[in-house]
Design an enzyme around this catalytic site. Structure first.
Site, mmCIF file in Angstrom:
data_model
loop_
_atom_site.group_PDB
_atom_site.id
_atom_site.type_symbol
_atom_site.label_atom_id
_atom_site.label_comp_id
_atom_site.label_asym_id
_atom_site.label_seq_id
_atom_site.Cartn_x
_atom_site.Cartn_y
_atom_site.Cartn_z
ATOM 1 N N LYS A 152 0.824 -1.219 0.000
ATOM 2 C CA LYS A 152 0.000 0.000 0.000
ATOM 3 C C LYS A 152 0.858 1.269 0.000
ATOM 4 C CE LYS A 152 -2.900 3.147 0.505
ATOM 5 N NZ LYS A 152 -4.052 3.546 -0.241
ATOM 6 N N CYS B 298 -2.573 11.022 1.065
ATOM 7 C CA CYS B 298 -2.000 9.718 0.703
ATOM 8 C C CYS B 298 -0.588 9.892 0.148
ATOM 9 C CB CYS B 298 -2.882 9.037 -0.327
ATOM 10 S SG CYS B 298 -4.600 9.033 0.154
HETATM 11 N N1 SAJ Z 1 -0.463 14.821 -9.169
HETATM 12 C C1 SAJ Z 1 0.504 15.476 -9.932
HETATM 13 N N2 SAJ Z 1 0.880 14.934 -11.120
HETATM 14 C C2 SAJ Z 1 0.349 13.764 -11.586
HETATM 15 C C3 SAJ Z 1 -0.640 13.098 -10.812
HETATM 16 C C4 SAJ Z 1 -1.032 13.655 -9.608
HETATM 17 O O1 SAJ Z 1 1.030 16.535 -9.547
HETATM 18 O O2 SAJ Z 1 0.748 13.336 -12.672
HETATM 19 C C5 SAJ Z 1 -0.841 15.356 -7.841
HETATM 20 C C6 SAJ Z 1 -2.302 15.766 -7.736
HETATM 21 O O3 SAJ Z 1 -2.510 17.076 -8.199
HETATM 22 C C7 SAJ Z 1 -2.516 15.631 -6.234
HETATM 23 C C8 SAJ Z 1 -1.629 14.452 -5.850
HETATM 24 O O4 SAJ Z 1 -0.705 14.309 -6.899
HETATM 25 O O5 SAJ Z 1 -2.079 16.779 -5.554
HETATM 26 C C9 SAJ Z 1 -2.335 13.132 -5.577
HETATM 27 O O6 SAJ Z 1 -3.393 12.920 -6.468
HETATM 28 P P1 SAJ Z 1 -3.792 11.490 -7.102
HETATM 29 O O7 SAJ Z 1 -5.033 11.683 -7.872
HETATM 30 O O8 SAJ Z 1 -2.656 10.910 -7.820
HETATM 31 O O9 SAJ Z 1 -3.991 10.539 -5.849
HETATM 32 P P2 SAJ Z 1 -4.905 10.550 -4.519
HETATM 33 O O10 SAJ Z 1 -4.032 11.010 -3.388
HETATM 34 O O11 SAJ Z 1 -6.191 11.246 -4.708
HETATM 35 O O12 SAJ Z 1 -5.188 8.974 -4.363
HETATM 36 C C10 SAJ Z 1 -4.093 8.077 -4.227
HETATM 37 C C11 SAJ Z 1 -4.299 6.910 -5.182
HETATM 38 N N3 SAJ Z 1 -3.062 6.170 -5.318
HETATM 39 C C12 SAJ Z 1 -2.538 5.828 -6.501
HETATM 40 O O13 SAJ Z 1 -3.023 6.134 -7.557
HETATM 41 C C13 SAJ Z 1 -1.274 5.020 -6.454
HETATM 42 C C14 SAJ Z 1 -5.418 6.026 -4.675
HETATM 43 O O14 SAJ Z 1 -5.513 4.849 -5.451
HETATM 44 C C15 SAJ Z 1 -5.167 5.640 -3.220
HETATM 45 O O15 SAJ Z 1 -6.223 4.873 -2.692
HETATM 46 C C16 SAJ Z 1 -5.087 6.896 -2.405
HETATM 47 O O16 SAJ Z 1 -3.975 7.641 -2.897
HETATM 48 C C17 SAJ Z 1 -4.919 6.542 -0.946
HETATM 49 O O17 SAJ Z 1 -5.891 6.716 -0.164
HETATM 50 O O18 SAJ Z 1 -3.885 6.019 -0.568
#
Ligand code: SAJ
Length: 434
Positions: free
Chosen positions: A205, A259
Site C-alpha cells: 500500500k 496519501c
Molecule cells: N499529481 C501530480 N501529477 C500527476 C498526478 C497527480 O502533480 O501526474 C498530484 C495531484 O494534483 C494531487 C496528488 O498528486 O495533488 C495526488 O493525487 P492522485 O489523484 O494521484 O492521488 P490521490 O491522493 O487522490 O489517491 C491516491 C491513489 N493512489 C494511486 O493512484 C497510487 C489512490 O488509489 C489511493 O487509494 C489513495 O492515494 C490513498 O488513499 O492512498
C-alpha cells in the site's frame, strides 16, 4: 455469504463508503466515530463529505436499517479499523487513532471474530502495534481471533466505483486470517483479491503511493530543468510518452492529499538510511510551491511585494473539496510570507486562508491570476470579463489546463509552469511601445 454484524471504526473518506457498501449488500453494520456530528449526520442519512453518489448509497443503507451510527463500538463478528494515520511535523506516523480504535474494541472481541486494519500504516503496524493490543483480550491471535491488513486503494472522486472494481490485497497474520478476511470483502469486491502476509500488504500500500510520488517528483524536476533550459516541459513529456515504455507524469505546484504526500514518509521513518530516492522525491515535490513563488517574483519584477495575486483553486486536486496537504495552501502561505496580498477562490472548498467570496472579489485589481487546480468549473469562466477585472493581466497556469489561445484572446499574457522563460515584463514593455 451469511449475514454478519460488522463494526466499522472511523466514518471518513474510506470508512463511511465501506460501511455503506457492506450494509447495502445485506450485512448488519454499525458505523463508529468519535465525532458525534458525523454519527448524527449518518443516523439522519446525511453525509459530511463530498464524494459522487455517496449520499445516495448512505441513504439506501440507512433506510434499509442495515446501517446505524454510534460513538461506541459493540460486539460484532467483524471489526474494520479505518481511522486516519496522519504524519507529525517531524514526518513520523501519528498512530494515535489506530491505537485508540484498537483499544476501544478489546472489551468487545469474542472467539471467532475478525479484525481488519484498513488504515494506511507503516509496514509492521499490525505485527508491532495492533496485535499486542488485541492480545489483551486473552484470545489466541490467528486461532481464536483472526487479524490482518486490507488496505483501501480507491481514488477520491471515484471511490464507490473503485471500491467495487479494484483488485484488493489482503494480508493476514496467518493463512486462515487472510482467507476469512477475503470472504468478507468478497461480498462487494468484483476485482481479484490477492492473499499475502500482513507486513507485505502494508508495504504494498505505501509503495503504490510512493511509486506515484517519485514519478511526479521526476516530472517536477523536469519542469524545473526545462524552465532553466528555456523549453516547454509539456511538449517534452508529450513526445517522450510516445515511447512504448515511458510514462512521465504531470508536473504541477506539488503533491497533496492525505496519501501521496504522507505515505512515503512511513517508509522513510522505518528505513531512514536506505530510502534515499523516496525522501528526495518528497522534498522535490514539497519544494514546488517555492518554485512557483520564485517564478511569480520573477514575472512581477522586484518591486512592491504588496501586490495582489488571485489564486483559482486551493484543493489538493481537481473536482474534490479536500484541502489536506494541498500545495496551493502552502503556496498561499509562501506568498503571504513574502508580503503579497493573496485572494483565493474555489468553487468546491470553503474555510481556507485568503478565501474570497467570489471569483470577482478574488480577481478584482489583481496583478496576476494563478490557476492552482484544474477544476472543470474553471473552463466555464468568462475570461474576457476576468481579464477586465484584473490589473496586471497575467495568467499563470500551473497545470497546463487552460486553452492558451482563448486566454490570449481575452487579453491575458499567459505563462504555463515549466514552459521555459516567458518574460512578462518584456512583453508588457513591448505593448507599451506599440
Ligand atoms: N499529481 C501530480 N501529477 C500527476 C498526478 C497527480 O502533480 O501526474 C498530484 C495531484 O494534483 C494531487 C496528488 O498528486 O495533488 C495526488 O493525487 P492522485 O489523484 O494521484 O492521488 P490521490 O491522493 O487522490 O489517491 C491516491 C491513489 N493512489 C494511486 O493512484 C497510487 C489512490 O488509489 C489511493 O487509494 C489513495 O492515494 C490513498 O488513499 O492512498
Amino acid at each position: 455469504m451469511q449475514r454478519k454484524k460488522i463494526c466499522v471504526l472511523g466514518l471518513g473518506y474510506i470508512g463511511l463508503p465501506t460501511a455503506a457498501m457492506f450494509a447495502t449488500h445485506g450485512h448488519n453494520v454499525i458505523g463508529v466515530d468519535v465525532r458525534s456530528k458525523v454519527v448524527d449526520a449518518l443516523n439522519n442519512a446525511k453525509i459530511t463529505i463530498e464524494e459522487p453518489y455517496l449520499d445516495i448509497l448512505v441513504q439506501a443503507a440507512v433506510k434499509s436499517e442495515n446501517l446505524i451510527g454510534s460513538t461506541e463500538p459493540e460486539e460484532a463478528d467483524v471489526f474494520i479499523i479505518a481511522v486516519p494515520t496522519p504524519i507529525t511535523n517531524d514526518k513520523r506516523a501519528d498512530m494515535r487513532y489506530v491505537v485508540e480504535a484498537a483499544e476501544s474494541i478489546v472489551p468487545y472481541v469474542r472467539k471467532g471474530n475478525i479484525v481488519v486494519l484498513e488504515s494506511t500504516s507503516p509496514p509492521g503496524t499490525v505485527r508491532d502495534v495492533l496485535c499486542p493490543i488485541l492480545e489483551r483480550s486473552g484470545l489466541v491471535l490467528g486461532e481464536e481471533l483472526y487479524v490482518g491488513h486490507s488496505p483501501e486503494r480507491v481514488l477520491p472522486g471515484k471511490i464507490l466505483m473503485e471500491l467495487v472494481g479494484n483488485n484488493r490485497i489482503v494480508g493476514g497474520i496467518n493463512r486462515i486470517s487472510a482467507e476469512k478476511i477475503k470472504d468478507i470483502y468478497k461480498t462487494f469486491v468484483n476485482g481479484e483479491i490477492f492473499l499475502t502476509d500482513e507486513t507485505t500488504a502494508e508495504m504494498c500500500k505505501v509503495m503504490e503511493n510512493t511509486f506515484r510520488d517519485v514519478n511526479i517528483a521526476l516530472a517536477n524536476e523536469l519542469a524545473k530543468i526545462c524552465e532553466e533550459t528555456g523549453i516547454d516541459v509539456w511538449e517534452v513529456i508529450r513526445l517522450c510518452n510516445k515511447h512504448p515504455r515511458v510514462n512521465i507524469h504531470q508536473p504541477g505546484p506539488g503533491v497533496g492529499g492525505h496519501c501521496l504526500a504522507v505515505d512515503p514518509w512511513f517508509i522513510v521513518e522505518k528505513n531512514p538510511k536506505t530510502a534515499g530516492i523516496i525522501k528526495m522525491a518528497r522534498q522535490t515535490n514539497d519544494s514546488m510551491p517555492h518554485f512557483v513563488a520564485d517564478a511569480i517574483d520573477g514575472m512581477l519584477g522586484e518591486s512592491d511585494y504588496s501586490r495582489k495575486i488571485c489564486i483559482l483553486g486551493v484543493t489538493y486536486k481537481a473536482d474534490v473539496d479536500d484541502t489536506r496537504e494541498s500545495p496551493i495552501i502552502d503556496l498561499i502561505s509562501v506568498l503571504g510570507n513574502r508580503g503579497y496580498e493573496v485572494a483565493a477562490y474555489d468553487p468546491h472548498a470553503t474555510k481556507f486562508s485568503c478565501e474570497a467570496r467570489s471569483l470577482e472579489e478574488a480577481a478584482s485589481e489583481s496583478e496576476m491570476v494563478v490557476l492552482g487546480v484544474n477544476h472543470e468549473a474553471f473552463k466555464k469562466i468568462n475570461f474576457t470579463e476576468l481579464c477586465r477585472l484584473t490589473k496586471g493581466k497575467v495568467f499563470f497556469d500551473l497545470r497546463n489546463f487552460m486553452d492558451r489561445e482563448e486566454l490570449e484572446r481575452a487579453g491575458f499574457k499567459v505563462k504555463v509552469l515549466g514552459s521555459g522563460k516567458v518574460d512578462v515584463k518584456e512583453a508588457e514593455a513591448e505593448d507599451m511601445a506599440e
